[in-house]
Motif scaffolding. Structure first.
Motif, PDB file in Angstrom:
ATOM      1  N   THR A 102      50.230 103.007  64.690  1.00  0.00           N
ATOM      2  CA  THR A 102      50.537 103.237  63.277  1.00  0.00           C
ATOM      3  C   THR A 102      51.640 102.298  62.800  1.00  0.00           C
ATOM      4  OG1 THR A 102      49.895 105.558  63.467  1.00  0.00           O
ATOM      5  CG2 THR A 102      51.290 104.965  61.598  1.00  0.00           C
ATOM      6  N   HIS A 103      52.650 102.110  63.633  1.00  0.00           N
ATOM      7  CA  HIS A 103      53.733 101.175  63.295  1.00  0.00           C
ATOM      8  C   HIS A 103      53.172  99.782  63.030  1.00  0.00           C
ATOM      9  CE1 HIS A 103      57.646  99.106  63.560  1.00  0.00           C
ATOM     10  NE2 HIS A 103      56.992  98.210  64.289  1.00  0.00           N
ATOM     11  N   ASN A 104      52.304  99.301  63.903  1.00  0.00           N
ATOM     12  CA  ASN A 104      51.747  97.962  63.743  1.00  0.00           C
ATOM     13  C   ASN A 104      50.850  97.867  62.517  1.00  0.00           C
ATOM     14  OD1 ASN A 104      53.092  96.856  65.930  1.00  0.00           O
ATOM     15  ND2 ASN A 104      51.441  97.323  67.376  1.00  0.00           N
ATOM     16  N   ALA A 105      50.132  98.930  62.227  1.00  0.00           N
ATOM     17  CA  ALA A 105      49.317  98.932  61.006  1.00  0.00           C
ATOM     18  C   ALA A 105      50.201  98.858  59.773  1.00  0.00           C
ATOM     19  CB  ALA A 105      48.442 100.180  60.972  1.00  0.00           C
ATOM     20  N   ASN A 106      51.312  99.573  59.796  1.00  0.00           N
ATOM     21  CA  ASN A 106      52.201  99.600  58.634  1.00  0.00           C
ATOM     22  C   ASN A 106      52.887  98.260  58.394  1.00  0.00           C
ATOM     23  OD1 ASN A 106      51.587 102.280  58.125  1.00  0.00           O
ATOM     24  ND2 ASN A 106      53.355 103.090  59.216  1.00  0.00           N
ATOM     25  N   ILE A 107      53.388  97.632  59.466  1.00  0.00           N
ATOM     26  CA  ILE A 107      54.128  96.389  59.258  1.00  0.00           C
ATOM     27  C   ILE A 107      53.213  95.226  58.891  1.00  0.00           C
ATOM     28  CG2 ILE A 107      56.036  97.078  60.760  1.00  0.00           C
ATOM     29  CD1 ILE A 107      54.906  95.298  62.947  1.00  0.00           C
ATOM     30  N   ASN A 108      51.921  95.381  59.143  1.00  0.00           N
ATOM     31  CA  ASN A 108      50.963  94.336  58.771  1.00  0.00           C
ATOM     32  C   ASN A 108      50.150  94.699  57.534  1.00  0.00           C
ATOM     33  OD1 ASN A 108      51.047  92.167  61.019  1.00  0.00           O
ATOM     34  ND2 ASN A 108      50.980  94.092  62.163  1.00  0.00           N
ATOM     35  N   GLN A 109      50.476  95.805  56.900  1.00  0.00           N
ATOM     36  CA  GLN A 109      49.685  96.275  55.764  1.00  0.00           C
ATOM     37  C   GLN A 109      49.618  95.238  54.641  1.00  0.00           C
ATOM     38  OE1 GLN A 109      50.919 100.070  54.222  1.00  0.00           O
ATOM     39  NE2 GLN A 109      49.537  99.991  52.484  1.00  0.00           N
ATOM     40  N   GLU A 110      50.741  94.600  54.363  1.00  0.00           N
ATOM     41  CA  GLU A 110      50.765  93.644  53.251  1.00  0.00           C
ATOM     42  C   GLU A 110      49.821  92.469  53.487  1.00  0.00           C
ATOM     43  OE1 GLU A 110      53.870  90.754  50.787  1.00  0.00           O
ATOM     44  OE2 GLU A 110      54.643  92.252  52.190  1.00  0.00           O
ATOM     45  N   VAL A 111      49.843  91.902  54.692  1.00  0.00           N
ATOM     46  CA  VAL A 111      48.975  90.764  54.964  1.00  0.00           C
ATOM     47  C   VAL A 111      47.514  91.193  54.973  1.00  0.00           C
ATOM     48  CG1 VAL A 111      49.147  90.955  57.485  1.00  0.00           C
ATOM     49  CG2 VAL A 111      48.569  88.775  56.451  1.00  0.00           C
ATOM     50  N   VAL A 112      47.224  92.381  55.491  1.00  0.00           N
ATOM     51  CA  VAL A 112      45.846  92.881  55.499  1.00  0.00           C
ATOM     52  C   VAL A 112      45.328  93.057  54.077  1.00  0.00           C
ATOM     53  CG1 VAL A 112      44.379  94.849  56.081  1.00  0.00           C
ATOM     54  CG2 VAL A 112      46.009  93.986  57.767  1.00  0.00           C
ATOM     55  N   GLU A 113      46.113  93.711  53.238  1.00  0.00           N
ATOM     56  CA  GLU A 113      45.675  93.968  51.868  1.00  0.00           C
ATOM     57  C   GLU A 113      45.603  92.683  51.051  1.00  0.00           C
ATOM     58  OE1 GLU A 113      48.227  97.022  50.321  1.00  0.00           O
ATOM     59  OE2 GLU A 113      47.215  98.607  51.494  1.00  0.00           O
ATOM     60  N   ARG A 114      46.499  91.755  51.324  1.00  0.00           N
ATOM     61  CA  ARG A 114      46.470  90.477  50.603  1.00  0.00           C
ATOM     62  C   ARG A 114      45.181  89.723  50.882  1.00  0.00           C
ATOM     63  NH1 ARG A 114      51.113  88.719  52.223  1.00  0.00           N
ATOM     64  NH2 ARG A 114      50.394  87.256  53.830  1.00  0.00           N
TER      65      ARG A 114
END
Length: 247
Positions: A102-114
């Motif tokens: 979950t931590h890794n999903a959260n810290i990469n959320q911006e790049v994923v959504e972009r």
């Protein structure tokens, strides 16, 4: 330890993922990013343009639960899939692995959504009880595409993994399983053979459409990341369901 994993292609551009890896304790192998995750992630665009192309046509995968990753570990493969395929991916693993995932999903959320993707994290224990599995997985056969990398460590894993795949993979003829298994030694080769046998024995058998081996770097046995990786053949296969025999 935090590592940065870079991806760059003329087909999908460039992006980087930040992955945290806690120290390994006990059986927490999901706290390490194994080489197969990166090796398979680098092939994702080619699969989407080739043998999986039919799944990425408009309207084929129209629900938020488009892609399911089993045994996500640190999440590198599933996060890369969301970025490269620009789709939604559900990352799953054991309850003890989920907090870091979950931590890794959260810290990469911006790049994923972009990049037009989306990720969710959920507990899913192969063969586990209700306390170990998110309620969403009680609705069976939801996913048109399941991905999994380096899932086999013990003799019971092929049967457990096959059961999870059979429960979650859609019954549609279009549904696909994409799996990668490193061929480190005779044990992993044997486990892969058992997995193929288990998939073929289901009531709605899963048959291998394509398979190959790519060379890559693997640091299995170097739990602390301070040694040198070794060249390993990474086997991959794409499976679909066949009609059950009524003979």
């Amino acid at each position: 330890m935090t590592r940065i994993w870079d991806f760059e292609s003329q087909d999908y551009g460039a992006f980087s993922l930040e992955i945290r890896e806690p120290p390994l304790t006990g059986d927490s192998l999901g706290h390490k990013t194994w080489g197969s995750s990166y090796a398979l992630a680098q092939l994702l665009h080619d699969f989407a343009a080739g043998p999986l192309a039919h799944l990425f046509l408009p309207g084929v995968m129209s629900t938020p639960e488009e892609v399911l990753e089993l045994g996500s570990g640190t999440g590198l493969l599933g996060l890369a899939a969301a970025c490269i395929w620009r789709t939604s991916v559900v990352l799953t693993d054991l309850p003890g692995i989920v907090p870091n995932l979950t931590h890794n999903a959260n810290i990469n959320q911006e790049v994923v959504e972009r990049r037009g993707g989306r990720v969710e994290v959920a507990q899913l224990t192969w063969g586990g009880n209700e306390d170990e599995t998110d309620p969403r997985f009680q609705t069976l056969h939801r996913y048109q595409l399941i991905i999994v990398a380096d899932p086999l460590y013990d003799d019971d894993h092929p049967a457990l993994l096959t059961s999870a795949i059979d429960e979650q993979l859609a019954l549609s003829e279009h549904a696909r399983l994409l799996v990668m298994v490193p061929q480190r030694d005779s044990t992993t080769e044997r486990l892969l053979g058992t997995l193929k046998d288990e998939l073929a024995r289901r009531r709605s058998p899963l048959i291998c459409l394509e398979e190959n081996v790519v060379e890559g770097q693997d640091d299995w046995g170097d739990e602390h990341g301070d040694g040198e990786s070794e060249a390993v053949g990474f086997w991959w296969g794409i499976f679909r369901r066949s009609q059950p025999s009524h003979a």
